[in-house]
Write an enzyme that holds these catalytic residues in place. Structure first.
Site, PDB file in Angstrom:
ATOM      1  N   ASP A 100       0.817  -1.204   0.000  1.00 33.84           N
ATOM      2  CA  ASP A 100       0.000   0.000   0.000  1.00 33.84           C
ATOM      3  C   ASP A 100       0.862   1.270   0.000  1.00 33.84           C
ATOM      4  O   ASP A 100       0.738   2.123   0.868  1.00 33.84           O
ATOM      5  CB  ASP A 100      -0.922  -0.014   1.227  1.00 33.84           C
ATOM      6  CG  ASP A 100      -1.910   1.155   1.205  1.00 33.84           C
ATOM      7  OD1 ASP A 100      -2.320   1.563   0.110  1.00 33.84           O
ATOM      8  OD2 ASP A 100      -2.252   1.644   2.301  1.00 33.84           O
ATOM      9  N   GLU A 142       4.311  -7.722   7.147  1.00 32.46           N
ATOM     10  CA  GLU A 142       2.997  -8.316   6.922  1.00 32.46           C
ATOM     11  C   GLU A 142       3.009  -9.496   5.948  1.00 32.46           C
ATOM     12  O   GLU A 142       2.238  -9.545   4.989  1.00 32.46           O
ATOM     13  CB  GLU A 142       2.004  -7.246   6.459  1.00 32.46           C
ATOM     14  CG  GLU A 142       1.772  -6.169   7.517  1.00 32.46           C
ATOM     15  CD  GLU A 142       0.634  -5.219   7.155  1.00 32.46           C
ATOM     16  OE1 GLU A 142       0.211  -5.199   5.986  1.00 32.46           O
ATOM     17  OE2 GLU A 142       0.176  -4.493   8.052  1.00 32.46           O
ATOM     18  N   TYR A 190      -5.155  -2.587  13.460  1.00 34.79           N
ATOM     19  CA  TYR A 190      -6.055  -1.503  13.059  1.00 34.79           C
ATOM     20  C   TYR A 190      -7.462  -1.693  13.619  1.00 34.79           C
ATOM     21  O   TYR A 190      -8.445  -1.406  12.951  1.00 34.79           O
ATOM     22  CB  TYR A 190      -6.080  -1.379  11.536  1.00 34.79           C
ATOM     23  CG  TYR A 190      -4.782  -0.839  10.979  1.00 34.79           C
ATOM     24  CD1 TYR A 190      -4.536   0.528  10.961  1.00 34.79           C
ATOM     25  CD2 TYR A 190      -3.792  -1.692  10.504  1.00 34.79           C
ATOM     26  CE1 TYR A 190      -3.336   1.041  10.473  1.00 34.79           C
ATOM     27  CE2 TYR A 190      -2.595  -1.193  10.021  1.00 34.79           C
ATOM     28  CZ  TYR A 190      -2.375   0.170  10.003  1.00 34.79           C
ATOM     29  OH  TYR A 190      -1.186   0.668   9.519  1.00 34.79           O
ATOM     30  N   GLU A 202       2.606  -0.597  13.674  1.00 33.88           N
ATOM     31  CA  GLU A 202       1.597   0.164  12.926  1.00 33.88           C
ATOM     32  C   GLU A 202       0.303   0.196  13.722  1.00 33.88           C
ATOM     33  O   GLU A 202      -0.127  -0.825  14.266  1.00 33.88           O
ATOM     34  CB  GLU A 202       1.304  -0.434  11.543  1.00 33.88           C
ATOM     35  CG  GLU A 202       2.406  -0.261  10.519  1.00 33.88           C
ATOM     36  CD  GLU A 202       1.982  -0.729   9.131  1.00 33.88           C
ATOM     37  OE1 GLU A 202       0.761  -0.690   8.826  1.00 33.88           O
ATOM     38  OE2 GLU A 202       2.863  -1.145   8.362  1.00 33.88           O
TER      39      GLU A 202
END
Length: 597
Positions: free
Chosen positions: A167, A418, A474, A512
């Site tokens: 991303d 990831e 997240y 993150e």
């Protein structure tokens, strides 16, 4: 270890480094005809663009910004006559993602891997006391055998398009400084240092690699240029009395000067500013110089307006000033090794760095950020292409550690971001990467990888390889966002409770966590994408962090807004920045400044 191209170019009594940055000729090769038509001798219809820089954002045509394929650079350079008898090379800070280098029409090197330096040795090819021509063919196509991973799609109109498994935007080009270097044929190839403390003193074990057998001398000078230690031989130990330790906010650097001598005559000389400190994991704590530290800071990107991922010395300065203002002490080089000048700045400023190799996209998804919590399994490590990917991955790990191993700021290696970890096929791949990193680093820094939300305590097969766990989470954004944030907080606690139940006795760093935020959006009561919600989201995450003694760091995603591939989930890029793309604070910056004080 690698050869001398990993040493940062410096001017010394025996060496020269001349910048080749500036305006270079540039041409896209849409028809893939450059080889056949002999572009290696000179480009037929070039434009002029700056180096270092990404090429994409200079132009107004979308076909150029989105261009995928071969493109060429060209410039002329002068080689002084007094360099005859030395080794001469053109050293590239990077070429994204692969390159072929031609000098005076001769192919001198090829390189794979877009975020680390390499050299084209041209000693026997250049004309001395004359101008010479360098032409570089660069290719920015993505695939699954080199990092970062992705695909290259061919549209119905025949044009190629990058489809990343990550991303951030696939910026490309000669994005870091290019230098013409000269050094003796018998020269210092590499060196490493390992630090330990004994009372008020430091014991520094060193190792120097050279191409010859002449005597090696190592001298150490303090910040006042006073000699404080000296040793002879390619290997040995130095005692530095009453050492000034390198620490957070106190980037004290000694100058290590290495010389190869033939009696009284100097053969080669190289120097490096080095901070003296130790890093270790002890139970649930990360220790710097034997003292517990809590990491506060960011995931970042090399990303700025107009030059894209190109190294920009002004942006670098602004970034460090913003990090100091907000009381940050650490950042992760997400998702690739950064330009060498940034590590030098971190050394001087006393900022900690988790150094990450460009192994992002090891999870087959073009929207991995959206699928991170779905439980999706991609069987990525079962593919027939994995052996070739592993070979490239290991080479990049080797180059990164060889380049950065002496930086005091680098406290850990992040070996993947990831990846797929729910398949047993990942285990042997992880083992080889982690073992190789452990072998390569003389200082034996902690190793980790950033874990996607699918990597849960009951599904992840690979967390055991990490010296400390790095979580990308997240809850409250991709999962249970907005008014569901209360459920998100409960779910977050459930996962942390499950990790705690494993009793791993390891630190956890959140590498993150973040929420997209439009800098102009305010709304009361809060809504997602608004400034108020970003703060509410951060407050929720911090309540979770503060509930567990094994959590030893929080690196917000992201330092600043950055460019991504266009799509319905992205509004001209990722807006999770605490600062805008032009490095101005959002409301959350003031909240973090207070928390991190």
């Amino acid at each position: 270890m690698r050869t001398c191209q990993m040493l940062y170019p410096r001017d010394t009594e025996s060496r020269r480094a001349v910048s080749m940055d500036g305006m270079w000729k540039f041409q896209l090769d849409e028809k893939q005809c450059g080889h056949e038509e002999g572009w290696k001798y000179g480009l037929p219809a070039p434009d002029m663009i700056p180096v270092p820089a990404s090429f994409q954002d200079f132009y107004t045509e979308k076909d150029i910004r989105e261009y995928t394929g071969d493109f060429w650079y060209e410039t002329d350079f002068f080689v002084p006559g007094e360099w005859e008898g030395k080794e001469v090379a053109v050293r590239f800070g990077c070429a994204t993602h692969r390159a072929e280098v031609y000098v005076n029409g001769n192919r001198v090197t090829v390189h794979e891997g877009g975020f680390l330096p390499f050299s084209a040795v041209v000693t026997d090819i250049v004309r001395y006391n004359s101008y010479n021509k360098v032409v570089v063919l660069v290719n920015n196509e993505l695939n699954v055998t080199s990092i970062p991973c992705g695909e290259t799609k061919v549209l119905r109109n025949g044009k190629k398009m990058s489809k990343p498994y990550f991303d951030f935007y696939n910026y490309a080009g000669l994005q870091r400084p290019v230098k013409l270097i000269a050094y003796p044929k018998e020269h210092i190839e590499d060196f490493s240092v390992v630090h330990a403390f004994k009372g008020q003193d430091a014991i520094v074990q060193y190792c120097v690699e050279t191409t010859g057998q002449h005597k090696v001398i190592l001298d150490v000078y303090d910040a006042d240029r006073q000699k404080v230690a000296s040793a002879a031989g390619k290997e040995g130990k130095l005692l530095i009395p009453r050492v000034h330790k390198w620490n957070v906010g106190d980037g004290y650097l000694y100058r290590f000067v290495i010389r190869i001598m033939d009696g009284e005559n100097l053969i080669d000389e190289y120097f490096e500013p080095i901070g003296i400190r130790t890093v270790e994991i002890k139970g649930k704590d990360i220790l710097l110089n034997g003292e517990k530290i809590y990491l506060k800071g960011f995931g970042k990107h090399e990303d700025s307006d107009i030059v894209g991922r190109g190294f920009n010395i002004g942006v670098m300065k602004r970034d460090f000033e913003c990090m100091k203002w907000i009381n940050a002490n650490c950042f992760r080089t997400s998702h690739y090794p950064y330009s060498e000048e940034i590590y030098q700045m971190a050394d001087r400023e006393g900022i900690l760095v988790i150094d990450e190799v460009a192994a992002v996209g090891l999870f087959k998804s073009e929207t991995n950020f959206a699928e991170a919590s779905t439980g999706k399994q991609t069987a990525f490590f079962q593919e027939a292409t994995i052996p070739r990917l592993l070979e490239n991955h290991l080479q990049c790990v080797e180059d990164m550690i060889c380049r950065d191993k002496n930086h005091a700021c680098v406290i850990a290696w992040s070996l993947m971001n990831e990846p797929e970890t729910t398949d047993e096929a990942a285990v042997p791949y992880f083992r080889k990467v982690f073992d190789r990193a452990g072998e390569l680093d003389p200082q034996k820094r902690p190793r980790t990888f950033a874990m996607i939300m699918n990597s849960q305590p009951d599904t992840c097969k690979c967390y055991q390889f990490s010296d400390f766990l790095s979580f990308n989470r997240y809850y409250g954004w991709y999962v249970m966002g907005g008014y569901e944030i209360s459920d998100a907080e409960e779910a977050f606690h459930r996962e942390m409770d499950a990790w705690e139940a494993l009793d791993l006795n390891k630190p956890v760093v959140f590498t993150e966590y973040g929420a997209d935020t439009c800098a102009a959006e305010h709304k009361l009561p809060s809504v997602m994408w608004g400034q108020e919600y970003q703060i509410e989201y951060l407050e929720m995450c911090h309540r979770v962090f503060d509930s567990y003694d094994f959590i030893t760091g929080e690196l917000v995603w992201n330092f600043a807004d950055f460019q991504t591939t266009e799509g319905i989930m992205r509004m001209n890029g990722n807006k999770k920045g605490i600062f805008t793309r032009d490095r101005q604070p959002k409301e959350a910056a003031y909240y973090l400044k207070e928390r991190w004080h």
